[in-house]
Scaffold this motif. Sequence first.
Motif, PDB file in Angstrom:
ATOM      1  N   ASP A 109       0.824  -1.207   0.000  1.00 52.31           N
ATOM      2  CA  ASP A 109       0.000   0.000   0.000  1.00 52.31           C
ATOM      3  C   ASP A 109       0.862   1.262   0.000  1.00 52.31           C
ATOM      4  OD1 ASP A 109      -2.694  -1.305   0.357  1.00 52.31           O
ATOM      5  OD2 ASP A 109      -1.621  -2.102   2.097  1.00 52.31           O
ATOM      6  N   LEU A 110       2.084   1.123   0.495  1.00 51.98           N
ATOM      7  CA  LEU A 110       3.085   2.176   0.460  1.00 51.98           C
ATOM      8  C   LEU A 110       4.421   1.516   0.199  1.00 51.98           C
ATOM      9  CD1 LEU A 110       4.578   4.864   1.032  1.00 51.98           C
ATOM     10  CD2 LEU A 110       4.312   4.384   3.488  1.00 51.98           C
ATOM     11  N   VAL A 111       5.153   2.014  -0.795  1.00 54.27           N
ATOM     12  CA  VAL A 111       6.501   1.531  -1.077  1.00 54.27           C
ATOM     13  C   VAL A 111       7.490   2.656  -0.814  1.00 54.27           C
ATOM     14  CG1 VAL A 111       8.087   0.593  -2.797  1.00 54.27           C
ATOM     15  CG2 VAL A 111       5.676  -0.079  -2.821  1.00 54.27           C
ATOM     16  N   ILE A 112       8.539   2.338  -0.066  1.00 56.85           N
ATOM     17  CA  ILE A 112       9.566   3.312   0.283  1.00 56.85           C
ATOM     18  C   ILE A 112      10.872   2.911  -0.384  1.00 56.85           C
ATOM     19  CG2 ILE A 112      10.924   4.313   2.170  1.00 56.85           C
ATOM     20  CD1 ILE A 112       8.554   3.829   4.020  1.00 56.85           C
ATOM     21  N   GLY A 113      11.477   3.825  -1.104  1.00 53.96           N
ATOM     22  CA  GLY A 113      12.815   3.626  -1.635  1.00 53.96           C
ATOM     23  C   GLY A 113      13.809   3.872  -0.515  1.00 53.96           C
ATOM     24  N   SER A 114      14.456   2.807  -0.062  1.00 56.60           N
ATOM     25  CA  SER A 114      15.226   2.858   1.184  1.00 56.60           C
ATOM     26  C   SER A 114      16.731   2.840   0.949  1.00 56.60           C
ATOM     27  CB  SER A 114      14.838   1.665   2.064  1.00 56.60           C
ATOM     28  OG  SER A 114      15.612   1.631   3.241  1.00 56.60           O
ATOM     29  N   ARG A 153       1.406   6.161  10.215  1.00 54.48           N
ATOM     30  CA  ARG A 153      -0.042   6.183  10.009  1.00 54.48           C
ATOM     31  C   ARG A 153      -0.482   5.028   9.102  1.00 54.48           C
ATOM     32  NH1 ARG A 153      -2.973  11.279  10.445  1.00 54.48           N
ATOM     33  NH2 ARG A 153      -1.797  12.682  11.780  1.00 54.48           N
ATOM     34  N   THR A 154       0.296   4.756   8.067  1.00 52.50           N
ATOM     35  CA  THR A 154      -0.033   3.673   7.149  1.00 52.50           C
ATOM     36  C   THR A 154      -0.023   2.328   7.876  1.00 52.50           C
ATOM     37  OG1 THR A 154       0.900   4.903   5.274  1.00 52.50           O
ATOM     38  CG2 THR A 154       0.632   2.529   5.003  1.00 52.50           C
ATOM     39  N   ILE A 155       1.006   2.113   8.696  1.00 51.07           N
ATOM     40  CA  ILE A 155       1.097   0.871   9.461  1.00 51.07           C
ATOM     41  C   ILE A 155      -0.053   0.762  10.449  1.00 51.07           C
ATOM     42  CG2 ILE A 155       2.491  -0.359  11.180  1.00 51.07           C
ATOM     43  CD1 ILE A 155       4.960   0.916   9.745  1.00 51.07           C
ATOM     44  N   GLU A 156      -0.343   1.863  11.145  1.00 46.69           N
ATOM     45  CA  GLU A 156      -1.418   1.855  12.141  1.00 46.69           C
ATOM     46  C   GLU A 156      -2.787   1.631  11.510  1.00 46.69           C
ATOM     47  OE1 GLU A 156      -1.324   1.907  15.310  1.00 46.69           O
ATOM     48  OE2 GLU A 156       0.717   2.485  15.811  1.00 46.69           O
ATOM     49  N   ALA A 157      -2.912   1.952  10.231  1.00 51.93           N
ATOM     50  CA  ALA A 157      -4.176   1.719   9.525  1.00 51.93           C
ATOM     51  C   ALA A 157      -4.311   0.275   9.063  1.00 51.93           C
ATOM     52  CB  ALA A 157      -4.291   2.665   8.331  1.00 51.93           C
ATOM     53  N   GLY A 158      -3.316  -0.558   9.387  1.00 53.49           N
ATOM     54  CA  GLY A 158      -3.361  -1.959   8.998  1.00 53.49           C
ATOM     55  C   GLY A 158      -2.956  -2.208   7.563  1.00 53.49           C
ATOM     56  N   LEU A 159      -2.265  -1.256   6.963  1.00 53.35           N
ATOM     57  CA  LEU A 159      -1.842  -1.371   5.573  1.00 53.35           C
ATOM     58  C   LEU A 159      -0.382  -1.813   5.489  1.00 53.35           C
ATOM     59  CD1 LEU A 159      -3.563   1.881   4.277  1.00 53.35           C
ATOM     60  CD2 LEU A 159      -4.428  -0.465   4.190  1.00 53.35           C
ATOM     61  N   ARG A 160       0.010  -2.281   4.324  1.00 52.15           N
ATOM     62  CA  ARG A 160       1.330  -2.885   4.170  1.00 52.15           C
ATOM     63  C   ARG A 160       2.341  -1.887   3.612  1.00 52.15           C
ATOM     64  NH1 ARG A 160       3.284  -8.164   0.616  1.00 52.15           N
ATOM     65  NH2 ARG A 160       5.322  -8.368   1.637  1.00 52.15           N
ATOM     66  N   VAL A 161       3.483  -1.781   4.314  1.00 52.01           N
ATOM     67  CA  VAL A 161       4.598  -0.946   3.884  1.00 52.01           C
ATOM     68  C   VAL A 161       5.746  -1.860   3.454  1.00 52.01           C
ATOM     69  CG1 VAL A 161       6.291   0.802   4.556  1.00 52.01           C
ATOM     70  CG2 VAL A 161       3.951   0.910   5.457  1.00 52.01           C
ATOM     71  N   VAL A 162       6.275  -1.628   2.263  1.00 54.22           N
ATOM     72  CA  VAL A 162       7.394  -2.401   1.736  1.00 54.22           C
ATOM     73  C   VAL A 162       8.534  -1.443   1.398  1.00 54.22           C
ATOM     74  CG1 VAL A 162       8.175  -3.825  -0.200  1.00 54.22           C
ATOM     75  CG2 VAL A 162       5.945  -4.263   0.836  1.00 54.22           C
ATOM     76  N   GLU A 163       9.754  -1.821   1.757  1.00 56.36           N
ATOM     77  CA  GLU A 163      10.937  -1.046   1.394  1.00 56.36           C
ATOM     78  C   GLU A 163      11.692  -1.756   0.277  1.00 56.36           C
ATOM     79  OE1 GLU A 163      12.278  -0.743   5.761  1.00 56.36           O
ATOM     80  OE2 GLU A 163      13.007   1.136   4.828  1.00 56.36           O
ATOM     81  N   VAL A 164      12.163  -0.973  -0.698  1.00 57.55           N
ATOM     82  CA  VAL A 164      13.011  -1.513  -1.753  1.00 57.55           C
ATOM     83  C   VAL A 164      14.304  -0.704  -1.774  1.00 57.55           C
ATOM     84  CG1 VAL A 164      11.072  -2.319  -3.141  1.00 57.55           C
ATOM     85  CG2 VAL A 164      11.986  -0.027  -3.525  1.00 57.55           C
TER      86      VAL A 164
END
Length: 253
Positions: A110-115, A186-197
């Motif tokens: 639901d959210l992708v972070i360039g890490s 907020r994204t995590i607390e909403a129960g949504l998935r965060v992925v880092e690439v």
Amino acid sequence: MVMVVPTYNEADNLAWIVDRLLTAVPDTHVLVVDDASPDGTGDLADGLAAADERVRVVHRTEKAGLGAAYLHGFRVALEAGYDVVGEMDADGSHQPEQLHRLREALDAADLVIGSRWVPGGSVVNWDALRRALSRSGNLYARVLLGVAVRDLTAGYRLFRADTLRAIDLSSVRSVGYCFQADLAVRTIEAGLRVVEVPIDFLERERGQSKLSGSVATESLRRITGWGLVRRRDQVRRRLGLLPAPARDQELSR
């Protein structure tokens, strides 16, 4: 998909980065959010928009912080009906040629972070002290906030539009770099998935960084406050003094 690109005095970089972005991902759009740059960045952005229908410009009346610029851009993007809304810097730190990594990962997120700080990520042209400060700052935030994201302050991101709708942007008050941590939590607390690439983060070659001591202090203060509230509430829940957790409403106070 639209990439929101906030600008303030980025006349030396904007045309270069927009050209690279549209070449690397021809089907994306660009939304430049300019905070009344005195160096003519806004006029330059208008020229880019006139030459290419994939580019749009939002002019703001003052420099009000990174978070405020992104929030404005997100609202415009959602109203325009984009299904994916991204963030990236205008200074070349985020390489458009690596945007496909984030886009591919969004199929399962639901959210992708360039890490910078996951295996395969890197930072180019930072000295050892700056690397250590960034790593330790992210570790501090990760531990205090109780999340697994390794690069909470990263600004190269893709959100699903539904994610932005789910995390109550109207209540966000953070304006500096802690804005990034705020939205990730907020994204995590909403129960949504965060992925880092992993990405390769390049220090800017032209122009001046907008990161100041006051911005860093604001970020540290807010993250510390959020973390202390979260830890307090965890204890109170264990004691039966609070109901089961919903998304933490203390964020962005």
